[in-house]
Design an enzyme around this catalytic site. Structure first.
Site, PDB file in Angstrom:
ATOM      1  N   CYS A 190      -6.618   1.998  -6.659  1.00  0.00           N
ATOM      2  CA  CYS A 190      -7.292   1.374  -5.511  1.00  0.00           C
ATOM      3  C   CYS A 190      -8.807   1.328  -5.675  1.00  0.00           C
ATOM      4  O   CYS A 190      -9.439   0.282  -5.464  1.00  0.00           O
ATOM      5  CB  CYS A 190      -6.897   2.058  -4.203  1.00  0.00           C
ATOM      6  SG  CYS A 190      -7.490   3.755  -4.008  1.00  0.00           S
TER       7      CYS A 190
ATOM      8  N   HIS B 127      -7.611   6.073   0.404  1.00  0.00           N
ATOM      9  CA  HIS B 127      -7.286   4.714  -0.057  1.00  0.00           C
ATOM     10  C   HIS B 127      -8.391   3.759   0.368  1.00  0.00           C
ATOM     11  O   HIS B 127      -9.090   3.972   1.358  1.00  0.00           O
ATOM     12  CB  HIS B 127      -5.950   4.246   0.530  1.00  0.00           C
ATOM     13  CG  HIS B 127      -5.494   2.925  -0.024  1.00  0.00           C
ATOM     14  ND1 HIS B 127      -5.238   2.721  -1.366  1.00  0.00           N
ATOM     15  CD2 HIS B 127      -5.269   1.714   0.582  1.00  0.00           C
ATOM     16  CE1 HIS B 127      -4.873   1.462  -1.565  1.00  0.00           C
ATOM     17  NE2 HIS B 127      -4.896   0.836  -0.399  1.00  0.00           N
TER      18      HIS B 127
ATOM     19  N   ASN C 277      -5.700  -5.332  -1.977  1.00  0.00           N
ATOM     20  CA  ASN C 277      -5.844  -3.973  -2.511  1.00  0.00           C
ATOM     21  C   ASN C 277      -4.836  -3.702  -3.618  1.00  0.00           C
ATOM     22  O   ASN C 277      -3.908  -4.466  -3.840  1.00  0.00           O
ATOM     23  CB  ASN C 277      -5.683  -2.953  -1.387  1.00  0.00           C
ATOM     24  CG  ASN C 277      -4.255  -2.857  -0.862  1.00  0.00           C
ATOM     25  OD1 ASN C 277      -3.787  -1.772  -0.520  1.00  0.00           O
ATOM     26  ND2 ASN C 277      -3.523  -3.960  -0.762  1.00  0.00           N
TER      27      ASN C 277
END
Length: 345
Positions: free
Chosen positions: A257, A306, A318
């Site tokens: 991420c 995240h 993402n």
């Protein structure tokens, strides 16, 4: 003796009843099996599973073509174009109907190094798909295809798969792909080599009759907005869709991420170091009115676990997690920590 007679007299009616029951329910069982198999075939041809996160469009292909889907999926993933699986199936429908050994008719292409370069020279269907997927990927790249919904450049790539690489420069010198350009090239090449015809000038329409793109808000691949470098960030981010999540990776073929954010921002000209989601949270200016390209954070202030990039309308792009790919998802989750503008220039 009497007991044996009684047992026999009881068994016969029971046996008759059981036979009648089986006769009665057999058609129902058969119907259930048929419906189940049909459902599997439909799901297999659609390819738009709810959790895929990839806009793959839908293909309407025959059973022989659908039988090759596992191999197409395997090599499309291996060569980084998983979102094109259904378009490749449509291409196979046009090329061979799934029944020729050289399934993708790729024997004459550059990636065939094992078999004859003559038409149908490949005698291993798996190898035909192995070569054909690479051939198609190369055509997508050279045609400048931006994403699965870039129909004009995909048309150029498809026609190139049929005509050969020389068509790209010819078409681009005339404003890109069009049917008229394809016919002009076909006629020119036929005269050049002394044939009555050259390739299939209607190849794009022939493939697209088996394929339909499927854009929607969850898999929007034509995001517009942002300004300056942020617009470039989103342009680069879109080009990574479908690439695999690998923890610790920061491109160009796999990402986690934070590595995904780093790659997109760094490639857009930002001065940014490769770090964690927490670092990017700590080094961003928090906002409640994010701009397309700004950062989306998840977790808590002291434990950001995240990160993604805002693209509007409740969605972000993402690299989600292991065994997944870069994709567009909703950011409306219980662990949403907020939005931020990266402080780097």
């Amino acid at each position: 003796m009497l007991k044996k007679v009684i047992k026999k007299s009881i068994k016969k009616p029971i046996k008759k009843v059981l036979i009648k029951v089986m006769v009665a329910i057999f058609p129902l069982l058969l119907l259930i099996v048929i419906v189940s198999v049909t459902s599997l075939i439909i799901i297999g041809s659609n390819g738009n599973t709810e959790n895929s996160g990839i806009d793959m469009g839908t293909s309407n292909v025959s059973a022989p073509v659908l039988a090759w889907k596992p191999q197409v999926e395997k090599y499309a993933k291996q060569f980084g174009i998983p979102e094109y699986v259904n378009l490749i199936l449509a291409l196979i429908q046009q090329e061979s109907g799934g029944t020729a050994i050289d399934v993708m008719q790729s024997s004459e292409g550059a990636f065939n190094t094992k078999y004859s370069k003559l038409p149908n020279g490949i005698t291993d269907p798996d190898y035909s798909i192995f070569c054909g997927v690479q051939e198609f990927k190369e055509a997508l790249k050279k045609a400048g295809v931006k994403n699965i919904n870039d129909t004009k450049n995909i048309s150029l790539a498809l026609q190139t798969y049929n005509f050969g690489e020389g068509f790209i420069s010819f078409a681009n010198s005339r404003g890109g792909y069009s049917l008229a350009v394809a016919k002009e090239f076909s006629s020119m090449q036929a005269q050049k080599v002394g044939w009555s015809s050259y390739g299939d000038a209607d190849y794009v329409a022939h493939v697209f009759q088996y394929y339909k793109s499927n854009p929607n808000t969850n898999t929007n691949t034509n995001i517009k907005g942002g300004s300056g470098k942020l617009a470039k960030v989103i342009q680069i981010a879109q080009a990574q869709k479908g690439k695999e999540y690998i923890w610790g990776a920061s491109g160009p073929n796999t990402f986690d991420c934070s590595g995904f954010v780093y790659y997109c921002y760094q490639q857009s000209g930002y001065k940014i170091e490769r770090s964690t989601a927490q670092f990017y949270y700590d080094n961003s200016t928090k906002t409640t009115t994010p701009e397309i390209g700004d950062l989306v954070f998840f977790g808590t202030v002291s434990n950001i676990h995240h990160i993604g990039m805002y693209i509007g309308d409740g969605i972000m792009i993402n690299a989600p997690k292991s065994n997944d790919v870069v994709k567009i998802q909703s950011y409306k989750r219980s662990d949403l920590a907020g939005f931020g503008k990266y402080n780097g220039k």
